[in-house]
Enzyme design. Structure first.
Site, mmCIF file in Angstrom:
data_model
loop_
_atom_site.group_PDB
_atom_site.id
_atom_site.type_symbol
_atom_site.label_atom_id
_atom_site.label_comp_id
_atom_site.label_asym_id
_atom_site.label_seq_id
_atom_site.Cartn_x
_atom_site.Cartn_y
_atom_site.Cartn_z
ATOM 1 N N LYS A 64 -11.233 14.728 -5.734
ATOM 2 C CA LYS A 64 -9.794 14.483 -5.728
ATOM 3 C C LYS A 64 -9.026 15.540 -4.928
ATOM 4 O O LYS A 64 -8.075 15.216 -4.223
ATOM 5 C CB LYS A 64 -9.267 14.449 -7.167
ATOM 6 C CG LYS A 64 -7.809 14.020 -7.211
ATOM 7 C CD LYS A 64 -7.258 13.935 -8.617
ATOM 8 C CE LYS A 64 -5.809 13.486 -8.542
ATOM 9 N NZ LYS A 64 -4.984 13.988 -9.608
ATOM 10 N N ASN A 106 8.679 5.322 -7.335
ATOM 11 C CA ASN A 106 7.653 4.425 -7.845
ATOM 12 C C ASN A 106 8.303 3.230 -8.525
ATOM 13 O O ASN A 106 9.420 3.327 -9.060
ATOM 14 C CB ASN A 106 6.768 5.157 -8.851
ATOM 15 C CG ASN A 106 5.629 4.295 -9.360
ATOM 16 O OD1 ASN A 106 4.934 3.654 -8.580
ATOM 17 N ND2 ASN A 106 5.429 4.263 -10.670
ATOM 18 N N HIS A 108 7.555 0.530 -11.553
ATOM 19 C CA HIS A 108 6.689 0.319 -12.719
ATOM 20 C C HIS A 108 7.066 -0.978 -13.420
ATOM 21 O O HIS A 108 8.255 -1.216 -13.686
ATOM 22 C CB HIS A 108 6.813 1.490 -13.696
ATOM 23 C CG HIS A 108 5.832 1.407 -14.820
ATOM 24 N ND1 HIS A 108 4.495 1.647 -14.651
ATOM 25 C CD2 HIS A 108 5.995 1.078 -16.130
ATOM 26 C CE1 HIS A 108 3.869 1.477 -15.806
ATOM 27 N NE2 HIS A 108 4.760 1.132 -16.712
#
Length: 201
Positions: A64, A106, A108
């Site tokens: 990652k 973002n 959602h």
């Protein structure tokens, strides 16, 4: 202002946003689609629309930390100013979060703080709630916990199936997200100094 959209899957929200950027209905330049799944359908949508795209996976990067570093380097190379997450199913971390604070939004599919994380629509339907919703928010280090920008409720009808509810949530997303992104980018561009102001400073 150069914009990147991050997505992981089918890409319906990406396509709605991309078409509005290409028609100049949203200010700024859509300079990049980034996808963490090289076989995802969203890449085909980007190709069809002529949007530059790139894909990396955590596995090919060896972990990652290196993945985050390479994605950040890609953003620097493309001179990206603002990031839009549209179905990107990874938590943003590392150098991206540190260097793009307040410049990552973002979408959602729930009325946060209800149902953060994955499978929000299915969970709301299974709980037999009377309504769910859609939320646009800034990203922070938590899970769907950043400052909320805009929200809209979506009723759960007695006749709904999980599939019909999902479709109506997506319909709401396709209306709300472009409008909010347009307002955010318009506000940011209005605050940017002009070339003369930059040369005077």
């Amino acid at each position: 202002m150069k914009v990147a959209i991050f997505a992981s899957g089918n890409g319906t929200n990406f396509e709605v946003l991309a078409k509005k950027f290409l028609k100049h209905e949203i200010p700024g330049q859509l300079a990049l689609l980034f996808c963490d799944h090289p076989q995802a359908n969203v890449i085909e949508r980007a190709k069809r629309l002529g949007v530059t795209w790139a894909s990396l996976t955590v596995k090919e990067c060896g972990g990652k930390a290196e993945y985050e570093r390479r994605v950040y380097q890609l953003l620097i190379e493309k001179k990206i100013d603002f990031i839009i997450l549209a179905g990107y199913l990874r938590v943003i971390g590392g150098p991206i979060l540190a260097n793009y604070e307040g410049r990552i939004v973002n979408l959602h599919p729930a009325y946060l703080p209800e149902y953060p994380g994955l499978h929000s629509i299915e969970r709301a339907f299974a709980d037999q709630r009377k309504q769910t919703g859609v939320t646009v928010h800034y990203i922070d280090a938590g899970l769907d916990s950043g400052p909320i920008i805009a929200q809209k409720h979506v009723p759960i009808l007695p006749t709904d199936t999980a599939k019909s509810l999902e479709q109506r949530v997506h319909d709401c997303e396709h209306q709300l997200y472009p409008a909010v992104v347009k307002q955010i980018l318009t506000n940011l561009l209005e605050k940017e100094p002009t070339k003369n102001e930059k040369s005077d400073s």
